[in-house]
Design a protein around this motif. Sequence first.
Motif, PDB file in Angstrom:
ATOM      1  N   ALA A 339     -20.709 -12.252 -30.624  1.00  0.00           N
ATOM      2  CA  ALA A 339     -19.273 -12.069 -30.436  1.00  0.00           C
ATOM      3  C   ALA A 339     -19.626 -10.544 -31.419  1.00  0.00           C
ATOM      4  O   ALA A 339     -20.195  -9.951 -31.132  1.00  0.00           O
ATOM      5  CB  ALA A 339     -19.080 -12.474 -32.259  1.00  0.00           C
ATOM      6  N   ILE A 340     -18.574  -9.993 -30.911  1.00  0.00           N
ATOM      7  CA  ILE A 340     -18.189  -8.614 -31.455  1.00  0.00           C
ATOM      8  C   ILE A 340     -18.177  -7.705 -32.657  1.00  0.00           C
ATOM      9  O   ILE A 340     -17.109  -8.499 -33.004  1.00  0.00           O
ATOM     10  CB  ILE A 340     -17.082  -7.782 -29.927  1.00  0.00           C
ATOM     11  N   ILE A 341     -18.506  -6.937 -33.216  1.00  0.00           N
ATOM     12  CA  ILE A 341     -17.781  -6.525 -34.190  1.00  0.00           C
ATOM     13  C   ILE A 341     -17.604  -5.163 -34.079  1.00  0.00           C
ATOM     14  O   ILE A 341     -18.255  -4.089 -33.564  1.00  0.00           O
ATOM     15  CB  ILE A 341     -19.601  -5.690 -35.229  1.00  0.00           C
ATOM     16  N   ALA A 342     -16.475  -4.961 -33.768  1.00  0.00           N
ATOM     17  CA  ALA A 342     -15.955  -3.497 -33.185  1.00  0.00           C
ATOM     18  C   ALA A 342     -14.592  -3.189 -34.620  1.00  0.00           C
ATOM     19  O   ALA A 342     -13.923  -3.669 -35.419  1.00  0.00           O
ATOM     20  CB  ALA A 342     -14.628  -3.749 -32.636  1.00  0.00           C
ATOM     21  N   ARG A 343     -14.777  -1.867 -34.228  1.00  0.00           N
ATOM     22  CA  ARG A 343     -13.106  -0.970 -34.947  1.00  0.00           C
ATOM     23  C   ARG A 343     -12.553  -0.306 -33.974  1.00  0.00           C
ATOM     24  O   ARG A 343     -12.464   0.421 -33.303  1.00  0.00           O
ATOM     25  CB  ARG A 343     -13.575  -0.088 -35.699  1.00  0.00           C
ATOM     26  N   LEU A 344     -11.163  -1.207 -33.056  1.00  0.00           N
ATOM     27  CA  LEU A 344     -10.550  -0.633 -32.821  1.00  0.00           C
ATOM     28  C   LEU A 344      -9.116  -0.290 -33.187  1.00  0.00           C
ATOM     29  O   LEU A 344      -8.376   0.884 -32.759  1.00  0.00           O
ATOM     30  CB  LEU A 344      -9.524  -2.233 -32.280  1.00  0.00           C
ATOM     31  N   SER A 345      -9.125  -0.354 -34.587  1.00  0.00           N
ATOM     32  CA  SER A 345      -8.272   0.573 -35.166  1.00  0.00           C
ATOM     33  C   SER A 345      -8.682   0.495 -37.292  1.00  0.00           C
ATOM     34  O   SER A 345      -8.536  -0.392 -37.958  1.00  0.00           O
ATOM     35  CB  SER A 345      -6.883   0.205 -35.230  1.00  0.00           C
ATOM     36  N   GLY A 346      -8.688   2.283 -37.445  1.00  0.00           N
ATOM     37  CA  GLY A 346      -9.311   1.945 -38.334  1.00  0.00           C
ATOM     38  C   GLY A 346     -10.174   1.489 -39.653  1.00  0.00           C
ATOM     39  O   GLY A 346     -11.926   2.555 -39.859  1.00  0.00           O
ATOM     40  N   SER A 347     -10.558   0.553 -39.295  1.00  0.00           N
ATOM     41  CA  SER A 347     -11.695  -0.073 -40.356  1.00  0.00           C
ATOM     42  C   SER A 347     -12.669  -1.334 -39.642  1.00  0.00           C
ATOM     43  O   SER A 347     -11.755  -1.255 -38.846  1.00  0.00           O
ATOM     44  CB  SER A 347     -11.142  -0.784 -41.590  1.00  0.00           C
ATOM     45  N   PRO A 348     -13.782  -1.625 -40.223  1.00  0.00           N
ATOM     46  CA  PRO A 348     -14.270  -2.309 -39.667  1.00  0.00           C
ATOM     47  C   PRO A 348     -14.139  -3.544 -39.909  1.00  0.00           C
ATOM     48  O   PRO A 348     -13.449  -4.213 -40.567  1.00  0.00           O
ATOM     49  CB  PRO A 348     -15.918  -2.315 -39.569  1.00  0.00           C
ATOM     50  N   ASP A 349     -13.870  -5.377 -38.575  1.00  0.00           N
ATOM     51  CA  ASP A 349     -13.830  -5.768 -38.606  1.00  0.00           C
ATOM     52  C   ASP A 349     -14.134  -7.009 -37.396  1.00  0.00           C
ATOM     53  O   ASP A 349     -15.311  -6.129 -36.593  1.00  0.00           O
ATOM     54  CB  ASP A 349     -12.281  -6.288 -38.103  1.00  0.00           C
ATOM     55  N   ARG A 350     -14.719  -7.890 -37.302  1.00  0.00           N
ATOM     56  CA  ARG A 350     -15.038  -8.865 -36.540  1.00  0.00           C
ATOM     57  C   ARG A 350     -14.044  -9.272 -35.569  1.00  0.00           C
ATOM     58  O   ARG A 350     -12.954 -10.115 -35.706  1.00  0.00           O
ATOM     59  CB  ARG A 350     -15.862  -9.684 -36.697  1.00  0.00           C
ATOM     60  N   ALA A 351     -14.481  -9.341 -34.272  1.00  0.00           N
ATOM     61  CA  ALA A 351     -13.419  -9.267 -32.998  1.00  0.00           C
ATOM     62  C   ALA A 351     -14.518 -10.057 -32.117  1.00  0.00           C
ATOM     63  O   ALA A 351     -15.261  -9.310 -31.728  1.00  0.00           O
ATOM     64  CB  ALA A 351     -12.484  -8.153 -32.226  1.00  0.00           C
TER      65      ALA A 351
END
Length: 354
Positions: A339-351
């Motif tokens: 899985a990808i751990i990504a920050r796409l906007s603002g803060s870290p999340d898991r996507a």
Amino acid sequence: MASGSRTIVISDIHLSDGNEYSSFSPSDSNYLTFLLNAICDKSFKVDELVMLGDVFDLWLYPVDVVPSTAEDIIKANGSIKEAIERCVKSIPKVYFMRGNHDMKVVEKDLELFVSGGQNKIRLICTDCYKKKHNGMRHFEHGHQADMFNAEPEEGEDTIGGYPLGYFLTRLTAREQPGIWDTLRKICENFLGLLTWETKAEKSLEHMKFVGKNLVRVLIEYIQAETGIKDETPIRFSECDLDRKYVVGDIKNHYGDLFGKWHKKYPGMDIFRSMFASRRLKGGLEWYADKILAAPDPPKMVVMGHTHQFVVDHKGYSNDGAFCETRNFSCLEIVDDKPAIIARLSGSPDRATEG
């Protein structure tokens, strides 16, 4: 690895010493430090951290500037150094595979991340890592499938053991708008001259001829756009290379590149391997497909290099990049499920993206 095991893969950080040409920014530094501190927390339970190349950027310097060394870069990034030290102390296994921008990093460089203790960052190759995982994981940076950036083989005619891409990067470090789009179009036009229906031997000779002229045209186009002269000395961090060569020498050392590549990957669309690092023509998917189609294939292929994350596309994943804020990401593998751990906007999340 044991059930419930977790591997974090991170690449394409492109750490620099803060020079004006860097693609790594202060905001990148803050986020990377945050992530490294998070994954070394015991509650996250990471068993393995793999740095999959281009952690350092030892390439992105104009030809008239002496490039920084890995030691220079580590000293300039104190908070990241401290965070990596914590990872080394708390994560059982920390591995480093070289990319093209840090292909000359050695174990002594990695020792600068460690202050005492028994743990260390282990420099490892693709085959050795694969063996540690019983053949089930093929991890590599991906530049070996990139014609401009693949590490030259012994005996190749190079300058200092560097691939052509090193010099293209340095010549365009003070990049003009649109310069890479024009380079791409030049390559497309030249490759259109090739006649693939000819016999293999004749095609190879044709490729060598076209390739030699293409290298010259690429360099001369960059020179026309940047004003860099043939007689400009090339600065190196290696004392034995510094000022030994001039820009004009580049044209004379890489003329056989295309013929060599055609021989290595006969019949393939060479354009895909020219611009894999610029995410064109599917990036490195063709190369992953080749690995997964081999006899006794691995269960998964993981690469970086393209700066574009991919999650488990027919067995292939790519951990993206940390040097571009809009594409901050790393790969998390739990029980061989990526899985990808990504920050796409603002803060870290898991996507997760399939």
